[in-house]
Design a protein around this motif. Structure first.
Motif, PDB file in Angstrom:
ATOM      1  N   SER A   1      25.082  37.092  50.620  1.00  0.00           N
ATOM      2  CA  SER A   1      24.137  38.109  51.089  1.00  0.00           C
ATOM      3  C   SER A   1      24.420  39.440  50.402  1.00  0.00           C
ATOM      4  O   SER A   1      23.490  40.222  50.135  1.00  0.00           O
ATOM      5  CB  SER A   1      24.221  38.263  52.615  1.00  0.00           C
TER       6      SER A   1
ATOM      7  N   LEU B   1      20.353  49.814  53.495  1.00  0.00           N
ATOM      8  CA  LEU B   1      21.533  50.100  52.687  1.00  0.00           C
ATOM      9  C   LEU B   1      21.508  51.550  52.219  1.00  0.00           C
ATOM     10  O   LEU B   1      20.528  51.993  51.618  1.00  0.00           O
ATOM     11  CB  LEU B   1      21.581  49.161  51.480  1.00  0.00           C
TER      12      LEU B   1
ATOM     13  N   SER C   1      16.065  48.757  51.385  1.00  0.00           N
ATOM     14  CA  SER C   1      15.996  47.632  52.315  1.00  0.00           C
ATOM     15  C   SER C   1      16.450  46.357  51.627  1.00  0.00           C
ATOM     16  O   SER C   1      15.928  45.995  50.565  1.00  0.00           O
ATOM     17  CB  SER C   1      14.568  47.451  52.834  1.00  0.00           C
ATOM     18  N   ALA C   2      17.419  45.673  52.224  1.00  0.00           N
ATOM     19  CA  ALA C   2      17.850  44.366  51.740  1.00  0.00           C
ATOM     20  C   ALA C   2      16.776  43.328  52.062  1.00  0.00           C
ATOM     21  O   ALA C   2      15.848  43.597  52.842  1.00  0.00           O
ATOM     22  CB  ALA C   2      19.173  43.982  52.398  1.00  0.00           C
TER      23      ALA C   2
ATOM     24  N   TYR D   1      26.202  38.032  42.732  1.00  0.00           N
ATOM     25  CA  TYR D   1      24.968  38.463  42.054  1.00  0.00           C
ATOM     26  C   TYR D   1      24.764  37.661  40.777  1.00  0.00           C
ATOM     27  O   TYR D   1      23.645  37.204  40.489  1.00  0.00           O
ATOM     28  CB  TYR D   1      25.049  39.955  41.760  1.00  0.00           C
TER      29      TYR D   1
ATOM     30  N   ALA E   1      18.838  43.993  45.374  1.00  0.00           N
ATOM     31  CA  ALA E   1      17.871  44.890  46.000  1.00  0.00           C
ATOM     32  C   ALA E   1      18.118  46.341  45.594  1.00  0.00           C
ATOM     33  O   ALA E   1      17.169  47.100  45.334  1.00  0.00           O
ATOM     34  CB  ALA E   1      17.936  44.745  47.523  1.00  0.00           C
TER      35      ALA E   1
ATOM     36  N   THR F   1      18.009  44.723  56.335  1.00  0.00           N
ATOM     37  CA  THR F   1      19.149  45.606  56.527  1.00  0.00           C
ATOM     38  C   THR F   1      19.003  46.837  55.641  1.00  0.00           C
ATOM     39  O   THR F   1      18.680  46.732  54.454  1.00  0.00           O
ATOM     40  CB  THR F   1      20.458  44.874  56.185  1.00  0.00           C
TER      41      THR F   1
ATOM     42  N   ASP G   1      22.757  39.431  47.003  1.00  0.00           N
ATOM     43  CA  ASP G   1      21.335  39.755  47.116  1.00  0.00           C
ATOM     44  C   ASP G   1      21.120  41.233  47.426  1.00  0.00           C
ATOM     45  O   ASP G   1      20.132  41.834  46.986  1.00  0.00           O
ATOM     46  CB  ASP G   1      20.680  38.892  48.189  1.00  0.00           C
ATOM     47  N   ASP G   2      22.043  41.832  48.188  1.00  0.00           N
ATOM     48  CA  ASP G   2      21.951  43.275  48.432  1.00  0.00           C
ATOM     49  C   ASP G   2      22.050  44.050  47.123  1.00  0.00           C
ATOM     50  O   ASP G   2      21.310  45.021  46.895  1.00  0.00           O
ATOM     51  CB  ASP G   2      23.065  43.730  49.374  1.00  0.00           C
TER      52      ASP G   2
ATOM     53  N   GLN H   1      28.197  48.846  51.509  1.00  0.00           N
ATOM     54  CA  GLN H   1      27.831  47.467  51.781  1.00  0.00           C
ATOM     55  C   GLN H   1      27.365  47.332  53.236  1.00  0.00           C
ATOM     56  O   GLN H   1      27.750  48.109  54.110  1.00  0.00           O
ATOM     57  CB  GLN H   1      29.038  46.548  51.532  1.00  0.00           C
ATOM     58  N   ARG H   2      26.523  46.344  53.481  1.00  0.00           N
ATOM     59  CA  ARG H   2      25.978  46.154  54.835  1.00  0.00           C
ATOM     60  C   ARG H   2      27.095  46.129  55.878  1.00  0.00           C
ATOM     61  O   ARG H   2      28.151  45.519  55.693  1.00  0.00           O
ATOM     62  CB  ARG H   2      25.152  44.877  54.913  1.00  0.00           C
TER      63      ARG H   2
ATOM     64  N   SER I   1      25.523  52.348  56.021  1.00  0.00           N
ATOM     65  CA  SER I   1      24.505  51.303  55.934  1.00  0.00           C
ATOM     66  C   SER I   1      24.286  50.657  57.294  1.00  0.00           C
ATOM     67  O   SER I   1      25.105  50.813  58.213  1.00  0.00           O
ATOM     68  CB  SER I   1      24.903  50.243  54.904  1.00  0.00           C
TER      69      SER I   1
END
Length: 300
Positions: A99, A17, A10-11, A132, A106, A15, A102-103, A82-83, A88
């Motif tokens: 974002s 992944l 979970s992101a 990142y 996570a 979301t 940050d994914d 990727q989201r 995903s």
């Protein structure tokens, strides 16, 4: 290639992944069990985990030729969709390159919460790695022992993108969640993404990934890439072994983009690949694997 372990991460915004973890096929470091790429004096099993981020409208599958080779060399490899891409979850909230940074954080928190890391990013995936580094600088500098940036750009891409295409993509971003499908042609993918000697099978694989991408994902991340500027984040690569790869026939992120990265990361090795386009994991698998061997400090 070993069968990956599949899990869902979970992101921060919820979301989901889809993540693939490939165990090392062999441990080739000798009787102690140490693997290639471990820093001198490292304990057994302390080889870096290699984490690979894919590009816009692609999936983790675009890295598979490289994954196959790295696992054969005794390395644990992580990929994820990727989201909005692949398997995903669909995009929640704004679509931004940050974002994606940050994914990545996570994903690492679940599949590689400690130990050294080598990060690789292709195209938008390279931007993910930069984001990142900028968002999580302490974790990045403490854990990352090598970076490979493939066919990517640090800043100013939006200034060069066609205005008309940008308007179309803003419209596409608001369309129903349907796949690009027949709008994506083999001829178009070959012309845009590959060099003149492209393998037809690689063009087909790429076209399948792009065609399966939904129109909103395509449009929203086009805008995200246009707004992307992670040049300041590259300061965090100081002292970290870095290789930058680009094909001299790359139409999406041409050599000047990689030259710009090399200016911002003066110790980076810049490698220009003649006759190759944007899809280097397919077109130049040997050269991409060699870049990872370089940052891992393993012999050819």
């Amino acid at each position: 290639m070993p069968t990956p372990s599949i899990l869902t991460v979970s992101a921060p915004d919820g979301t989901r992944l889809r993540v693939q973890v490939y165990a090392a096929a062999t441990a080739t470091g000798g009787p102690t069990g140490s693997l290639p790429g471990a820093p001198p004096g490292s304990p057994p099993g302390s080889s870096p985990t290699v984490v690979l981020a894919h590009g816009w409208t692609l999936t983790h599958a675009s890295w598979l030729p490289v994954v196959d080779r790295l696992t054969e060399q005794g390395l644990r490899v992580v990929t994820w969709d990727q989201r909005g891409h692949g398997r995903s979850g669909h995009i929640r909230g704004p679509a931004t390159v940050r974002s994606l940074g940050d994914d990545l954080a996570a994903v690492l928190a679940v599949v590689a919460p400690d130990g050294p890391l080598v990060l690789g990013g292709h195209s938008m995936g390279g931007m993910t790695v930069m984001a990142y580094a900028g968002l999580h600088p302490r974790e990045f500098t403490d854990r990352v022992t090598g970076v490979v940036l493939v066919s990517t750009v640090a800043d100013s891409l939006g200034q060069r993108l066609p205005v008309r295409t940008g308007r179309v993509m803003k419209l596409v971003a608001r369309l129903p969640r349907i796949r690009a499908g027949r709008f994506v042609t083999l001829a178009g993918q070959r012309r845009l993404l590959f060099g003149p000697e492209a393998d037809a099978a690689h063009v087909v694989l790429t076209r399948e990934q792009v065609a399966a991408t939904t129109l909103p994902t395509m449009g929203r991340f086009y805008q995200a890439i246009a707004e992307h500027d992670e040049a300041p984040a590259l300061s965090h690569l100081d002292g970290i072994p870095t290789v930058v790869l680009v094909g001299d026939r790359d139409r999406l992120t041409p050599p000047r983009d990689s030259e710009r990265i090399a200016e911002l990361v003066p110790h980076a090795q810049l490698r220009l690949l003649p006759g190759r386009g944007h899809m280097l994991a397919y077109e130049a698998t040997d050269e991409v694997v060699d870049a990872f061997r370089t940052v891992l400090g393993t012999p050819a």
